[in-house]
Motif scaffolding. Structure first.
Motif, PDB file in Angstrom:
ATOM      1  N   LYS A 139       0.835  -1.210   0.000  1.00 27.91           N
ATOM      2  CA  LYS A 139       0.000   0.000   0.000  1.00 27.91           C
ATOM      3  C   LYS A 139       0.868   1.259   0.000  1.00 27.91           C
ATOM      4  CE  LYS A 139      -4.057   1.998   2.219  1.00 27.91           C
ATOM      5  NZ  LYS A 139      -4.805   2.134   0.996  1.00 27.91           N
ATOM      6  N   GLY A 140       2.040   1.174   0.595  1.00 34.05           N
ATOM      7  CA  GLY A 140       2.944   2.311   0.633  1.00 34.05           C
ATOM      8  C   GLY A 140       3.375   2.788  -0.742  1.00 34.05           C
ATOM      9  N   PHE A 141       3.322   1.883  -1.734  1.00 27.83           N
ATOM     10  CA  PHE A 141       3.672   2.262  -3.101  1.00 27.83           C
ATOM     11  C   PHE A 141       2.539   3.003  -3.807  1.00 27.83           C
ATOM     12  CE2 PHE A 141       6.983  -1.290  -3.426  1.00 27.83           C
ATOM     13  CZ  PHE A 141       8.033  -0.407  -3.307  1.00 27.83           C
ATOM     14  N   GLU A 142       1.317   2.859  -3.310  1.00 23.41           N
ATOM     15  CA  GLU A 142       0.169   3.495  -3.958  1.00 23.41           C
ATOM     16  C   GLU A 142       0.325   5.020  -3.938  1.00 23.41           C
ATOM     17  OE1 GLU A 142      -3.489   2.111  -2.237  1.00 23.41           O
ATOM     18  OE2 GLU A 142      -2.969   0.013  -2.639  1.00 23.41           O
ATOM     19  N   GLY A 143       0.185   5.625  -5.082  1.00 22.20           N
ATOM     20  CA  GLY A 143       0.228   7.069  -5.180  1.00 22.20           C
ATOM     21  C   GLY A 143       1.621   7.670  -5.171  1.00 22.20           C
ATOM     22  N   LEU A 144       2.654   6.827  -5.099  1.00 24.54           N
ATOM     23  CA  LEU A 144       4.010   7.367  -5.105  1.00 24.54           C
ATOM     24  C   LEU A 144       4.273   8.147  -6.382  1.00 24.54           C
ATOM     25  CD1 LEU A 144       5.827   6.913  -2.665  1.00 24.54           C
ATOM     26  CD2 LEU A 144       7.137   5.297  -4.022  1.00 24.54           C
ATOM     27  N   ASP A 145       3.674   7.696  -7.481  1.00 20.60           N
ATOM     28  CA  ASP A 145       3.854   8.405  -8.756  1.00 20.60           C
ATOM     29  C   ASP A 145       3.216   9.793  -8.732  1.00 20.60           C
ATOM     30  OD1 ASP A 145       1.403   7.017  -8.607  1.00 20.60           O
ATOM     31  OD2 ASP A 145       1.219   6.934 -10.780  1.00 20.60           O
ATOM     32  N   GLN A 146       2.281  10.015  -7.829  1.00 19.47           N
ATOM     33  CA  GLN A 146       1.677  11.337  -7.693  1.00 19.47           C
ATOM     34  C   GLN A 146       2.529  12.258  -6.813  1.00 19.47           C
ATOM     35  OE1 GLN A 146      -1.053  11.992  -9.580  1.00 19.47           O
ATOM     36  NE2 GLN A 146      -0.687   9.912 -10.283  1.00 19.47           N
ATOM     37  N   GLN A 147       3.378  11.664  -5.997  1.00 20.18           N
ATOM     38  CA  GLN A 147       4.221  12.437  -5.087  1.00 20.18           C
ATOM     39  C   GLN A 147       5.599  12.748  -5.665  1.00 20.18           C
ATOM     40  OE1 GLN A 147       4.277  10.915  -0.981  1.00 20.18           O
ATOM     41  NE2 GLN A 147       2.786   9.417  -1.684  1.00 20.18           N
ATOM     42  N   ILE A 148       6.039  11.927  -6.610  1.00 19.12           N
ATOM     43  CA  ILE A 148       7.393  12.062  -7.147  1.00 19.12           C
ATOM     44  C   ILE A 148       7.303  12.362  -8.638  1.00 19.12           C
ATOM     45  CG2 ILE A 148       9.641  10.951  -7.414  1.00 19.12           C
ATOM     46  CD1 ILE A 148       8.848   9.152  -5.010  1.00 19.12           C
ATOM     47  N   PRO A 149       7.454  13.614  -9.033  1.00 15.74           N
ATOM     48  CA  PRO A 149       7.237  14.002 -10.429  1.00 15.74           C
ATOM     49  C   PRO A 149       8.214  13.358 -11.422  1.00 15.74           C
ATOM     50  CG  PRO A 149       8.066  15.862  -9.154  1.00 15.74           C
ATOM     51  CD  PRO A 149       7.785  14.762  -8.187  1.00 15.74           C
ATOM     52  N   GLU A 150       9.352  12.900 -10.955  1.00 11.87           N
ATOM     53  CA  GLU A 150      10.325  12.268 -11.858  1.00 11.87           C
ATOM     54  C   GLU A 150       9.867  10.905 -12.359  1.00 11.87           C
ATOM     55  OE1 GLU A 150      12.351  15.338  -9.481  1.00 11.87           O
ATOM     56  OE2 GLU A 150      11.062  13.656  -8.906  1.00 11.87           O
ATOM     57  N   LEU A 151       8.879  10.307 -11.711  1.00  8.59           N
ATOM     58  CA  LEU A 151       8.343   9.009 -12.147  1.00  8.59           C
ATOM     59  C   LEU A 151       7.486   9.190 -13.397  1.00  8.59           C
ATOM     60  CD1 LEU A 151       7.306   7.359  -8.785  1.00  8.59           C
ATOM     61  CD2 LEU A 151       8.705   6.293 -10.549  1.00  8.59           C
ATOM     62  N   LEU A 152       7.945   8.664 -14.514  1.00 11.04           N
ATOM     63  CA  LEU A 152       7.206   8.779 -15.773  1.00 11.04           C
ATOM     64  C   LEU A 152       6.233   7.628 -15.965  1.00 11.04           C
ATOM     65  CD1 LEU A 152      10.155   9.873 -18.095  1.00 11.04           C
ATOM     66  CD2 LEU A 152       8.554  11.311 -16.803  1.00 11.04           C
ATOM     67  N   GLU A 153       6.601   6.451 -15.477  1.00  9.90           N
ATOM     68  CA  GLU A 153       5.724   5.275 -15.485  1.00  9.90           C
ATOM     69  C   GLU A 153       5.864   4.595 -14.136  1.00  9.90           C
ATOM     70  OE1 GLU A 153       6.549   2.572 -18.698  1.00  9.90           O
ATOM     71  OE2 GLU A 153       6.301   4.131 -20.211  1.00  9.90           O
ATOM     72  N   TRP A 154       4.782   3.971 -13.681  1.00 10.03           N
ATOM     73  CA  TRP A 154       4.793   3.362 -12.352  1.00 10.03           C
ATOM     74  C   TRP A 154       3.832   2.187 -12.327  1.00 10.03           C
ATOM     75  CZ3 TRP A 154       7.720   3.268  -8.287  1.00 10.03           C
ATOM     76  CH2 TRP A 154       7.222   2.949  -7.029  1.00 10.03           C
ATOM     77  N   GLN A 155       4.368   1.005 -12.104  1.00  8.01           N
ATOM     78  CA  GLN A 155       3.550  -0.210 -12.005  1.00  8.01           C
ATOM     79  C   GLN A 155       4.086  -1.047 -10.854  1.00  8.01           C
ATOM     80  OE1 GLN A 155       4.627  -1.612 -15.906  1.00  8.01           O
ATOM     81  NE2 GLN A 155       2.583  -1.215 -16.688  1.00  8.01           N
ATOM     82  N   THR A 156       3.186  -1.544 -10.034  1.00 11.97           N
ATOM     83  CA  THR A 156       3.558  -2.468  -8.967  1.00 11.97           C
ATOM     84  C   THR A 156       2.488  -3.545  -8.883  1.00 11.97           C
ATOM     85  OG1 THR A 156       2.373  -1.278  -7.221  1.00 11.97           O
ATOM     86  CG2 THR A 156       4.670  -0.634  -7.619  1.00 11.97           C
ATOM     87  N   GLY A 157       2.859  -4.689  -8.327  1.00 13.99           N
ATOM     88  CA  GLY A 157       1.852  -5.716  -8.141  1.00 13.99           C
ATOM     89  C   GLY A 157       2.405  -7.016  -7.595  1.00 13.99           C
TER      90      GLY A 157
END
Length: 97
Positions: free
Chosen positions: A26-44
């Motif tokens: 759950k800690g990974f959820e929304g990390l792409d919204q907090q870190i602008p350098e992330l261009l793509e983000w997938q976890t699972g």
């Protein structure tokens, strides 16, 4: 572009329904919204039953090494990475695409 892959293997005695594992995922959820350098983000969670399979995966993309470094040192990433280190071993690969 830098592709950043991380595979997580839960430690002995930790199952994916363990509250610590669920909290780390759950800690990974929304990390792409907090870190602008992330261009793509997938976890699972892994769905493969193979013995060599890892339990959880992270796949991300950065414009360059500076973006990857900004992510690696971002407080939100540092916090969730610490959660994972307490319950799993991991392997990392960063490669140019």
């Amino acid at each position: 572009m830098i592709r950043h892959l991380v595979l997580f293997k839960l430690n002995e005695g930790i199952a994916k329904d363990d509250e610590r594992a669920l909290a780390a995922a759950k800690g990974f959820e929304g990390l792409d919204q907090q870190i602008p350098e992330l261009l793509e983000w997938q976890t699972g969670w892994n769905v493969s039953p193979r013995d060599v399979a890892y339990d959880f995966a992270l796949n991300s993309l950065f414009a360059d090494e500076a973006g990857l470094n900004a992510y690696a040192t971002h407080p939100a990433h540092v916090a969730v990475a610490q959660q994972w280190r307490e319950i799993a071993t991991l392997v990392v690969a960063d490669f140019e695409v």
